[in-house]
Design a protein around this motif. Structure first.
Motif, PDB file in Angstrom:
ATOM      1  N   GLU A   1      -9.420 -12.548   7.457  1.00 49.73           N
ATOM      2  CA  GLU A   1     -10.134 -11.963   6.324  1.00 49.73           C
ATOM      3  C   GLU A   1      -9.176 -11.250   5.368  1.00 49.73           C
ATOM      4  O   GLU A   1      -9.304 -11.359   4.145  1.00 49.73           O
ATOM      5  CB  GLU A   1     -11.203 -10.986   6.826  1.00 49.73           C
ATOM      6  N   ILE A   2      -8.215 -10.522   5.930  1.00 48.40           N
ATOM      7  CA  ILE A   2      -7.236  -9.825   5.096  1.00 48.40           C
ATOM      8  C   ILE A   2      -6.403 -10.837   4.318  1.00 48.40           C
ATOM      9  O   ILE A   2      -6.209 -10.698   3.108  1.00 48.40           O
ATOM     10  CB  ILE A   2      -6.347  -8.902   5.960  1.00 48.40           C
ATOM     11  N   ARG A   3      -5.935 -11.871   5.011  1.00 49.36           N
ATOM     12  CA  ARG A   3      -5.151 -12.913   4.339  1.00 49.36           C
ATOM     13  C   ARG A   3      -5.963 -13.541   3.212  1.00 49.36           C
ATOM     14  O   ARG A   3      -5.471 -13.679   2.083  1.00 49.36           O
ATOM     15  CB  ARG A   3      -4.718 -13.988   5.339  1.00 49.36           C
ATOM     16  N   ASP A   4      -7.197 -13.889   3.497  1.00 44.58           N
ATOM     17  CA  ASP A   4      -8.034 -14.530   2.485  1.00 44.58           C
ATOM     18  C   ASP A   4      -8.290 -13.613   1.301  1.00 44.58           C
ATOM     19  O   ASP A   4      -8.327 -14.058   0.154  1.00 44.58           O
ATOM     20  CB  ASP A   4      -9.352 -14.995   3.102  1.00 44.58           C
ATOM     21  N   GLU A   5      -8.455 -12.320   1.578  1.00 41.68           N
ATOM     22  CA  GLU A   5      -8.664 -11.351   0.506  1.00 41.68           C
ATOM     23  C   GLU A   5      -7.467 -11.344  -0.460  1.00 41.68           C
ATOM     24  O   GLU A   5      -7.643 -11.308  -1.669  1.00 41.68           O
ATOM     25  CB  GLU A   5      -8.869  -9.959   1.124  1.00 41.68           C
ATOM     26  N   PHE A   6      -6.263 -11.406   0.098  1.00 38.26           N
ATOM     27  CA  PHE A   6      -5.072 -11.466  -0.746  1.00 38.26           C
ATOM     28  C   PHE A   6      -5.005 -12.774  -1.523  1.00 38.26           C
ATOM     29  O   PHE A   6      -4.750 -12.782  -2.728  1.00 38.26           O
ATOM     30  CB  PHE A   6      -3.793 -11.297   0.095  1.00 38.26           C
ATOM     31  N   LEU A   7      -5.247 -13.884  -0.835  1.00 35.06           N
ATOM     32  CA  LEU A   7      -5.085 -15.193  -1.463  1.00 35.06           C
ATOM     33  C   LEU A   7      -6.149 -15.486  -2.514  1.00 35.06           C
ATOM     34  O   LEU A   7      -5.927 -16.318  -3.398  1.00 35.06           O
ATOM     35  CB  LEU A   7      -5.057 -16.286  -0.398  1.00 35.06           C
ATOM     36  N   GLU A   8      -7.292 -14.809  -2.435  1.00 38.72           N
ATOM     37  CA  GLU A   8      -8.340 -15.000  -3.448  1.00 38.72           C
ATOM     38  C   GLU A   8      -8.003 -14.312  -4.764  1.00 38.72           C
ATOM     39  O   GLU A   8      -8.591 -14.633  -5.797  1.00 38.72           O
ATOM     40  CB  GLU A   8      -9.681 -14.472  -2.909  1.00 38.72           C
ATOM     41  N   LEU A   9      -7.056 -13.392  -4.724  1.00 42.80           N
ATOM     42  CA  LEU A   9      -6.662 -12.670  -5.940  1.00 42.80           C
ATOM     43  C   LEU A   9      -5.562 -13.412  -6.680  1.00 42.80           C
ATOM     44  O   LEU A   9      -4.726 -14.079  -6.051  1.00 42.80           O
ATOM     45  CB  LEU A   9      -6.130 -11.281  -5.580  1.00 42.80           C
ATOM     46  N   PRO A  10      -5.497 -13.266  -7.996  1.00 45.10           N
ATOM     47  CA  PRO A  10      -4.329 -13.776  -8.712  1.00 45.10           C
ATOM     48  C   PRO A  10      -3.092 -13.028  -8.215  1.00 45.10           C
ATOM     49  O   PRO A  10      -3.180 -11.857  -7.823  1.00 45.10           O
ATOM     50  CB  PRO A  10      -4.613 -13.423 -10.176  1.00 45.10           C
ATOM     51  N   GLU A  11      -1.957 -13.696  -8.227  1.00 46.75           N
ATOM     52  CA  GLU A  11      -0.719 -13.068  -7.750  1.00 46.75           C
ATOM     53  C   GLU A  11      -0.478 -11.708  -8.377  1.00 46.75           C
ATOM     54  O   GLU A  11      -0.006 -10.786  -7.721  1.00 46.75           O
ATOM     55  CB  GLU A  11       0.483 -13.979  -8.011  1.00 46.75           C
ATOM     56  N   SER A  12      -0.815 -11.573  -9.643  1.00 47.05           N
ATOM     57  CA  SER A  12      -0.559 -10.328 -10.362  1.00 47.05           C
ATOM     58  C   SER A  12      -1.365  -9.140  -9.822  1.00 47.05           C
ATOM     59  O   SER A  12      -1.019  -7.990 -10.079  1.00 47.05           O
ATOM     60  CB  SER A  12      -0.864 -10.509 -11.849  1.00 47.05           C
ATOM     61  N   GLU A  13      -2.409  -9.395  -9.033  1.00 43.96           N
ATOM     62  CA  GLU A  13      -3.255  -8.323  -8.516  1.00 43.96           C
ATOM     63  C   GLU A  13      -3.039  -8.042  -7.029  1.00 43.96           C
ATOM     64  O   GLU A  13      -3.591  -7.077  -6.489  1.00 43.96           O
ATOM     65  CB  GLU A  13      -4.722  -8.660  -8.764  1.00 43.96           C
ATOM     66  N   ARG A  14      -2.228  -8.848  -6.379  1.00 46.74           N
ATOM     67  CA  ARG A  14      -2.048  -8.701  -4.934  1.00 46.74           C
ATOM     68  C   ARG A  14      -1.301  -7.428  -4.554  1.00 46.74           C
ATOM     69  O   ARG A  14      -1.610  -6.815  -3.530  1.00 46.74           O
ATOM     70  CB  ARG A  14      -1.339  -9.927  -4.364  1.00 46.74           C
ATOM     71  N   LEU A  15      -0.352  -7.037  -5.363  1.00 44.46           N
ATOM     72  CA  LEU A  15       0.387  -5.818  -5.059  1.00 44.46           C
ATOM     73  C   LEU A  15      -0.554  -4.613  -5.079  1.00 44.46           C
ATOM     74  O   LEU A  15      -0.448  -3.721  -4.237  1.00 44.46           O
ATOM     75  CB  LEU A  15       1.546  -5.626  -6.040  1.00 44.46           C
ATOM     76  N   GLN A  16      -1.491  -4.599  -6.001  1.00 46.25           N
ATOM     77  CA  GLN A  16      -2.462  -3.499  -6.060  1.00 46.25           C
ATOM     78  C   GLN A  16      -3.289  -3.434  -4.780  1.00 46.25           C
ATOM     79  O   GLN A  16      -3.566  -2.353  -4.256  1.00 46.25           O
ATOM     80  CB  GLN A  16      -3.375  -3.639  -7.279  1.00 46.25           C
ATOM     81  N   LEU A  17      -3.683  -4.585  -4.250  1.00 42.32           N
ATOM     82  CA  LEU A  17      -4.433  -4.603  -2.996  1.00 42.32           C
ATOM     83  C   LEU A  17      -3.579  -4.044  -1.861  1.00 42.32           C
ATOM     84  O   LEU A  17      -4.068  -3.273  -1.029  1.00 42.32           O
ATOM     85  CB  LEU A  17      -4.921  -6.018  -2.673  1.00 42.32           C
TER      86      LEU A  17
END
Length: 149
Positions: free
Chosen positions: A11-27
Motif C-alpha cells: 500500500e505504501i509503495r502504491d501510494e508513492f507510485l500513484e503520485l507524480p514524481e514531483s510530489e513523492r518527496l512531499q509524501l
C-alpha cells in the motif's frame, strides 16, 4: 519491480507510485512526521539499538520478536526528514508481520517506491541498510535462515 510485498508495504509503495514524481518527496516528508515514538522499555536500553552505518544521519534501529510477531523501532533526527521518512515507512511496514514475512520482503523494496530520482543514491542506500539490518536482526532473534529468491 518488487513483488510479493506484505499488504502495508504494498500500500505504501502504491501510494508513492500513484503520485507524480514531483510530489513523492512531499509524501516522504509526511511519513517523517509519522515515525512512532520508541516505547520506554526499548528506549531505556540503548544496547538494544544498532546504528545504521549506511545512513549519514544517526539512525538507530531495534527489532524484537514477541509472540511470533516483529516489532521494529527506529530513531532518526528531525533534521534528517528524508531518512526519518524512510525509517517510518519501514517501522510501519514491518511491525506486526511474522518473521517469515519480514525476511521475504525483497531487498530492493527501497528502490521500488519511486524515489530514486527524488533523493540521492546515498539516501536509498541508507534505507536499504535499514531494511537489511532489520532482516538480520529478525534472523538473529529467531534462528531463521535468509530467504532464498
Amino acid at each position: 519491480m518488487t513483488t510479493a510485498l506484505p499488504d502495508t508495504l504494498a500500500e505504501i509503495r502504491d501510494e508513492f507510485l500513484e503520485l507524480p514524481e514531483s510530489e513523492r518527496l512531499q509524501l516522504l516528508l509526511e511519513f517523517s512526521g509519522e515515525l512512532p515514538a520508541v516505547p520506554a522499555e526499548v528506549a531505556e536500553h540503548p544496547e538494544m539499538y544498532e546504528r545504521v552505518a549506511e545512513c549519514q544521519s544517526p539512525v538507530y534501529i531495534s527489532v524484537t520478536v514477541e509472540d511470533g510477531l516483529v516489532a521494529m523501532h527506529a530513531t532518526a533526527p528531525a533534521e534528517a526528514p528524508t531518512t526519518r521518512g524512510f525509517a517510518s515507512i519501514l517501522v510501519q511496514g514491518l511491525t506486526g508481520l511474522t518473521p517469515e514475512a519480514v525476511l521475504a520482503v525483497p531487498d530492493d523494496f527501497p528502490q521500488s517506491i519511486g524515489l530514486t530520482r527524488a533523493v540521492s543514491p546515498l539516501r536509498i542506500a541508507g534505507m536499504t541498510g535499514m531494511l537489511l539490518r532489520a532482516k538480520r536482526q529478525v534472523r538473529e532473534r529467531t534462528g531463521l535462515p535468509p530467504t532464498r529468491r
